[in-house]
Structures are given as C-alpha cells and as structure tokens.
Design a protein around this motif. Sequence first.
Motif, PDB file in Angstrom:
ATOM      1  N   PHE A   1     163.696  68.449  40.387  1.00 34.37           N
ATOM      2  CA  PHE A   1     163.251  67.737  41.547  1.00 34.37           C
ATOM      3  C   PHE A   1     162.516  68.312  42.437  1.00 34.37           C
ATOM      4  O   PHE A   1     161.433  67.673  43.034  1.00 34.37           O
ATOM      5  N   LEU A   2     162.488  69.657  42.823  1.00 35.16           N
ATOM      6  CA  LEU A   2     161.476  70.323  43.593  1.00 35.16           C
ATOM      7  C   LEU A   2     160.501  70.858  42.710  1.00 35.16           C
ATOM      8  O   LEU A   2     160.593  71.620  41.686  1.00 35.16           O
ATOM      9  N   GLY A   3     159.170  70.973  43.293  1.00 34.50           N
ATOM     10  CA  GLY A   3     158.024  71.546  42.739  1.00 34.50           C
ATOM     11  C   GLY A   3     157.345  70.808  41.800  1.00 34.50           C
ATOM     12  O   GLY A   3     157.551  69.730  41.147  1.00 34.50           O
ATOM     13  N   ASN A   4     155.789  70.748  42.084  1.00 35.17           N
ATOM     14  CA  ASN A   4     154.811  70.169  41.568  1.00 35.17           C
ATOM     15  C   ASN A   4     153.780  71.182  41.022  1.00 35.17           C
ATOM     16  O   ASN A   4     153.276  71.623  42.095  1.00 35.17           O
ATOM     17  N   PRO A   5     153.283  71.284  39.897  1.00 33.02           N
ATOM     18  CA  PRO A   5     154.142  70.720  38.586  1.00 33.02           C
ATOM     19  C   PRO A   5     155.034  71.243  38.482  1.00 33.02           C
ATOM     20  O   PRO A   5     155.522  72.305  39.056  1.00 33.02           O
ATOM     21  N   PRO A   6     156.119  70.369  37.912  1.00 34.87           N
ATOM     22  CA  PRO A   6     157.740  70.621  37.766  1.00 34.87           C
ATOM     23  C   PRO A   6     158.055  72.062  36.839  1.00 34.87           C
ATOM     24  O   PRO A   6     157.089  72.363  36.122  1.00 34.87           O
ATOM     25  N   ILE A   7     159.029  72.369  37.199  1.00 36.15           N
ATOM     26  CA  ILE A   7     159.672  73.671  36.464  1.00 36.15           C
ATOM     27  C   ILE A   7     159.569  73.442  34.924  1.00 36.15           C
ATOM     28  O   ILE A   7     159.705  72.306  34.421  1.00 36.15           O
ATOM     29  N   ASN A   8     159.267  74.490  34.035  1.00 35.09           N
ATOM     30  CA  ASN A   8     159.623  74.408  32.547  1.00 35.09           C
ATOM     31  C   ASN A   8     161.111  74.606  32.131  1.00 35.09           C
ATOM     32  O   ASN A   8     161.737  75.537  32.900  1.00 35.09           O
ATOM     33  N   LEU A   9     161.528  73.628  31.701  1.00 38.61           N
ATOM     34  CA  LEU A   9     162.954  74.021  31.186  1.00 38.61           C
ATOM     35  C   LEU A   9     162.592  73.950  29.517  1.00 38.61           C
ATOM     36  O   LEU A   9     162.541  72.877  28.893  1.00 38.61           O
ATOM     37  N   LEU A  10     163.065  75.311  28.915  1.00 35.39           N
ATOM     38  CA  LEU A  10     162.965  75.697  27.851  1.00 35.39           C
ATOM     39  C   LEU A  10     164.230  76.083  27.058  1.00 35.39           C
ATOM     40  O   LEU A  10     165.037  76.625  27.416  1.00 35.39           O
ATOM     41  N   HIS A  11     164.068  75.275  25.667  1.00 37.62           N
ATOM     42  CA  HIS A  11     165.361  75.568  25.090  1.00 37.62           C
ATOM     43  C   HIS A  11     165.370  76.944  24.622  1.00 37.62           C
ATOM     44  O   HIS A  11     164.322  77.671  24.000  1.00 37.62           O
ATOM     45  N   ALA A  12     166.639  77.405  24.468  1.00 33.48           N
ATOM     46  CA  ALA A  12     166.649  78.932  23.979  1.00 33.48           C
ATOM     47  C   ALA A  12     168.255  79.058  23.658  1.00 33.48           C
ATOM     48  O   ALA A  12     169.153  78.201  23.900  1.00 33.48           O
ATOM     49  N   SER A  13     168.306  80.230  22.887  1.00 36.35           N
ATOM     50  CA  SER A  13     169.875  80.307  22.719  1.00 36.35           C
ATOM     51  C   SER A  13     169.979  81.874  22.612  1.00 36.35           C
ATOM     52  O   SER A  13     169.302  82.865  22.865  1.00 36.35           O
ATOM     53  N   VAL A  14     171.335  82.038  23.068  1.00 36.41           N
ATOM     54  CA  VAL A  14     171.806  83.378  23.214  1.00 36.41           C
ATOM     55  C   VAL A  14     172.500  84.003  21.893  1.00 36.41           C
ATOM     56  O   VAL A  14     173.487  83.232  21.558  1.00 36.41           O
ATOM     57  N   THR A  15     171.967  84.947  21.497  1.00 35.67           N
ATOM     58  CA  THR A  15     172.459  85.690  20.431  1.00 35.67           C
ATOM     59  C   THR A  15     172.765  87.265  20.610  1.00 35.67           C
ATOM     60  O   THR A  15     171.632  87.857  20.978  1.00 35.67           O
ATOM     61  N   ALA A  16     173.926  87.647  20.339  1.00 33.52           N
ATOM     62  CA  ALA A  16     174.250  89.045  20.684  1.00 33.52           C
ATOM     63  C   ALA A  16     173.657  89.681  21.793  1.00 33.52           C
ATOM     64  O   ALA A  16     172.833  90.844  21.741  1.00 33.52           O
ATOM     65  N   GLY A  17     173.789  88.880  22.827  1.00 34.62           N
ATOM     66  CA  GLY A  17     173.671  89.390  24.316  1.00 34.62           C
ATOM     67  C   GLY A  17     172.209  89.426  24.631  1.00 34.62           C
ATOM     68  O   GLY A  17     171.809  90.064  25.702  1.00 34.62           O
ATOM     69  N   LYS A  18     171.364  88.706  23.903  1.00 35.26           N
ATOM     70  CA  LYS A  18     169.932  88.563  24.078  1.00 35.26           C
ATOM     71  C   LYS A  18     169.782  87.159  24.211  1.00 35.26           C
ATOM     72  O   LYS A  18     170.082  86.171  23.396  1.00 35.26           O
ATOM     73  N   ILE A  19     168.701  86.789  25.339  1.00 38.21           N
ATOM     74  CA  ILE A  19     168.348  85.485  25.114  1.00 38.21           C
ATOM     75  C   ILE A  19     166.806  85.486  24.776  1.00 38.21           C
ATOM     76  O   ILE A  19     165.864  86.386  25.558  1.00 38.21           O
TER      77      ILE A  19
ATOM     78  N   ASP B   1     167.897  90.136  28.812  1.00 43.22           N
ATOM     79  CA  ASP B   1     169.326  90.477  28.854  1.00 43.22           C
ATOM     80  C   ASP B   1     170.312  89.342  29.171  1.00 43.22           C
ATOM     81  O   ASP B   1     170.104  88.871  30.143  1.00 43.22           O
ATOM     82  N   ALA B   2     171.049  89.021  28.243  1.00 43.07           N
ATOM     83  CA  ALA B   2     172.142  87.940  28.416  1.00 43.07           C
ATOM     84  C   ALA B   2     173.183  88.091  29.212  1.00 43.07           C
ATOM     85  O   ALA B   2     174.242  87.522  29.330  1.00 43.07           O
ATOM     86  N   GLY B   3     173.533  89.620  29.830  1.00 43.71           N
ATOM     87  CA  GLY B   3     174.766  89.975  30.255  1.00 43.71           C
ATOM     88  C   GLY B   3     175.867  89.724  29.286  1.00 43.71           C
ATOM     89  O   GLY B   3     175.741  89.826  28.360  1.00 43.71           O
ATOM     90  N   LYS B   4     176.754  88.961  30.036  1.00 45.54           N
ATOM     91  CA  LYS B   4     178.168  88.746  29.454  1.00 45.54           C
ATOM     92  C   LYS B   4     178.200  87.305  28.779  1.00 45.54           C
ATOM     93  O   LYS B   4     179.272  87.057  28.180  1.00 45.54           O
ATOM     94  N   LEU B   5     177.026  86.540  28.733  1.00 46.04           N
ATOM     95  CA  LEU B   5     177.072  85.325  28.025  1.00 46.04           C
ATOM     96  C   LEU B   5     177.240  85.407  26.472  1.00 46.04           C
ATOM     97  O   LEU B   5     177.103  86.090  25.884  1.00 46.04           O
TER      98      LEU B   5
END
Length: 346
Positions: free
Chosen positions: A232-250, A258-262
């Motif tokens: 809702f905030l920001g123009n141009p709007p924020i990018n929402l990018l698909h990603a996956s967490v595998t073995a502690g990395k995004i 680094d995906a921390g404990k995810l």
Amino acid sequence: MKVRLENLTKKFEEVVAVNNAGIEFEEGKLTGLLGPSGCGKSTMLYLIAGLFKATSGKIFFDDEDVTKMQPEKRGIGLVFQNYALYPHMTAEQNIMFPLLNLKVSKKEAKERARKMAELVHIDELLNRKPGQMSGGQQQRVAIARALVKEPRILLLDEPLSNLDARLRLEMREEIKRIQRETGVTTIFVTHDQEEAMSISDQIVIMRAGFLQQIATPREMYDNPVNEFVAKFLGNPPINLLHASVTAGKIDVGGFEIDAGKLENMDILVGIRPEVFKIDAKSTVQVEIQAFEYFGRETLLFVVFGDDMARVLIDSDFPCEKGETVGLALKNRDMLFFDSEGLRIYV
Ligand SMILES: Nc1ncnc2c1ncn2[C@@H]1O[C@H](COP(=O)(O)OP(=O)(O)O)[C@@H](O)[C@H]1O
Ligand SMILES: [Mg+2]
C-alpha cells in the motif's frame, strides 16, 4: 487532546465497517487514517464525531468516556470532501455560522471569523460566496469553519479529493501548516498513500474494517507488518518476488541471502524499486524489458527470476530496451512474507 478507541466495532447489518479497533490518536499530532475505499475510514471518523453510534466498544477523549455523548458536546471540527458550505452565504457568514448557533454575539463571531480567515489565508475573500471561489479556497473556508469553535479535535474526511493535482499538493502543505500553528489533534482520512506519508506524524492503516498497523510514515515504509501494508505504501510499488528457502539459503533472482533458521518453504521477498542499483560487475545480469522516464529518475522493468521487477534508478544512467545490465542491492533490509502475506523475520 488524546483520542483512544477501545475494542470499537461498528456493524451495518452484516457489514462490519470497523472491527474491534484499538487505536490511540496522539495529542496535538496529525494522524493520517489510510486505507483503500470501503475499509471503514469514514465510519471510524463519524464514530469519533458521534454521528454514528458504536455497535460495541468505547471511545475516550483523554480519560473521559464519550461513547454515548451527543455529537455537539464532543467539541469536534469536521471537514468533508465536498466542503459542504452554505451556497447562499458569504465565506464570512459560513465561518461565523457555528458561533451564531452557539449564541456567541455577532461582534465576537465576526472577530473570530476574521482571525480564522487570516489563519487559512482567505481574509481577502470574506465577502465572496462559495460559487465565486476555487475548490482550494472553498476548502480553506470549510477548514476555517471547522476550527472557529476551537474544537478539541479536527477531523478531515478526504478533504483534498475534489481538488486537481497541483492544488492538492498546495493544500496538503497548508493543512500541515494550519495543524502545526493551532496544535489541534487532527485525524486526516485519505486513500492516497503519498498524501498520508507527506503530512502525517503518525499513520493508521486499515483494511476491510481491520486495523493493520500504527506507525510513523518512515517506520511503516521501512518496517511494514504485512504484505498489504508493504504494497500500500510506496510508488512505484514494492516488488514482491517469488523465492524459496532451501538449505538455509534464499535464492531470489540470483541473489543468495542467508535464511537464518527458516525451514524449507516458499516465500515472497519484498524489495523496494529504489533498493536496486546498477552495477556492471554484478553476477546478476538482467534484461531491460521496458522503461519509463520520469525526469530525475527512470523506472526499469526487468526479468528477475520468475518475476518482472521494477528497478528505480537515477536518470544519469543511459538505458535501452533489450539491453542487459548488472543489478546489485543497496545495503538495506529485504522484507520476507509467508504465503498468508504475514511478515517473516529471519
Ligand atoms: N450508512 C451506512 N449503511 C450501510 N453500510 C455502510 C454505511 N456507511 C458505510 N457502510 C459500509 O461500511 C463499509 C465501510 O465504509 P466507509 O467507512 O465509508 O469506508 P471508507 O471511508 O474507508 O471508504 C463499506 O462496506 C460501506 O459500504
Ligand atoms: Mg470515506
């Protein structure tokens, strides 16, 4: 004066316009009440003004419970989107009207109307009728009329919506100035995020009757609680990018974070367009699909992983469609959201 809502709910039959809201509007501050059309902003304002009765919950002005108090006793100044001036009265008569209603003497009402007219910079126009004034001038009269009773709270419901773009910019600065000069606790309703960001000390953001977040503009922009607020905030709007967490990395479009404990999961990574920068040496190379030139800045559309991303850069950088450029990230936090749109903290 401080305004506090406690578990405030307003139902219109099956529609829950305001749903169990707990909010504190700070004394002497300008709070922007922000959200898309139909989310309950006007309803909340009219509950505070006493024009609507709460279904349940309570409203406090400082420590006084005003939930059942008559609107005229609440000490509210209200400004509507369409100004709602009396067309057959001059500006002066419009501003004096609430005082004459309160049986203030004509001499004193005239005096106070003149002071208000000076405050909102329309003292030259006091003899004009609304039809002889521009939209901005009429809105100034409406603000003067709302303030002349020296209200405890000023409530403004989308006061700039009927003005053209340039006048809106001018009037929002004026509202900020008038609010600062009077120090009156003010709630400013808008659906325009830029308007709310530019004038508010504090923003309250709502969605479908539910409070989402209360924060300063900066805190809300940098640290939104969920995907809805981030978008809702920001123009141009924020990018929402698909990603996956595998073995502690995004892995997002070639950037490894680094995906921390995810645990392994699909996530959305929020990256504001201005957080990218061009860096020829970067390992992440993307193709410019299109661009929009805004003068000082240029917005690039690039293929980024599985998504199209918006990248906002200085116009100094010459770009062409089809060209490949290196992308890097400025040193700022990215935002992570789960499949429900809730913020994940790594
Ligand atoms: N007087 C009313 N009677 C019935 N429903 C209403 C009334 N006022 C508002 N609503 C409904 O309540 C919801 C919130 O409306 P409103 O507060 O006007 O939203 P906003 O000001 O954020 O656009 C909407 O679904 C709207 O249709
Ligand atoms: Mg409204």
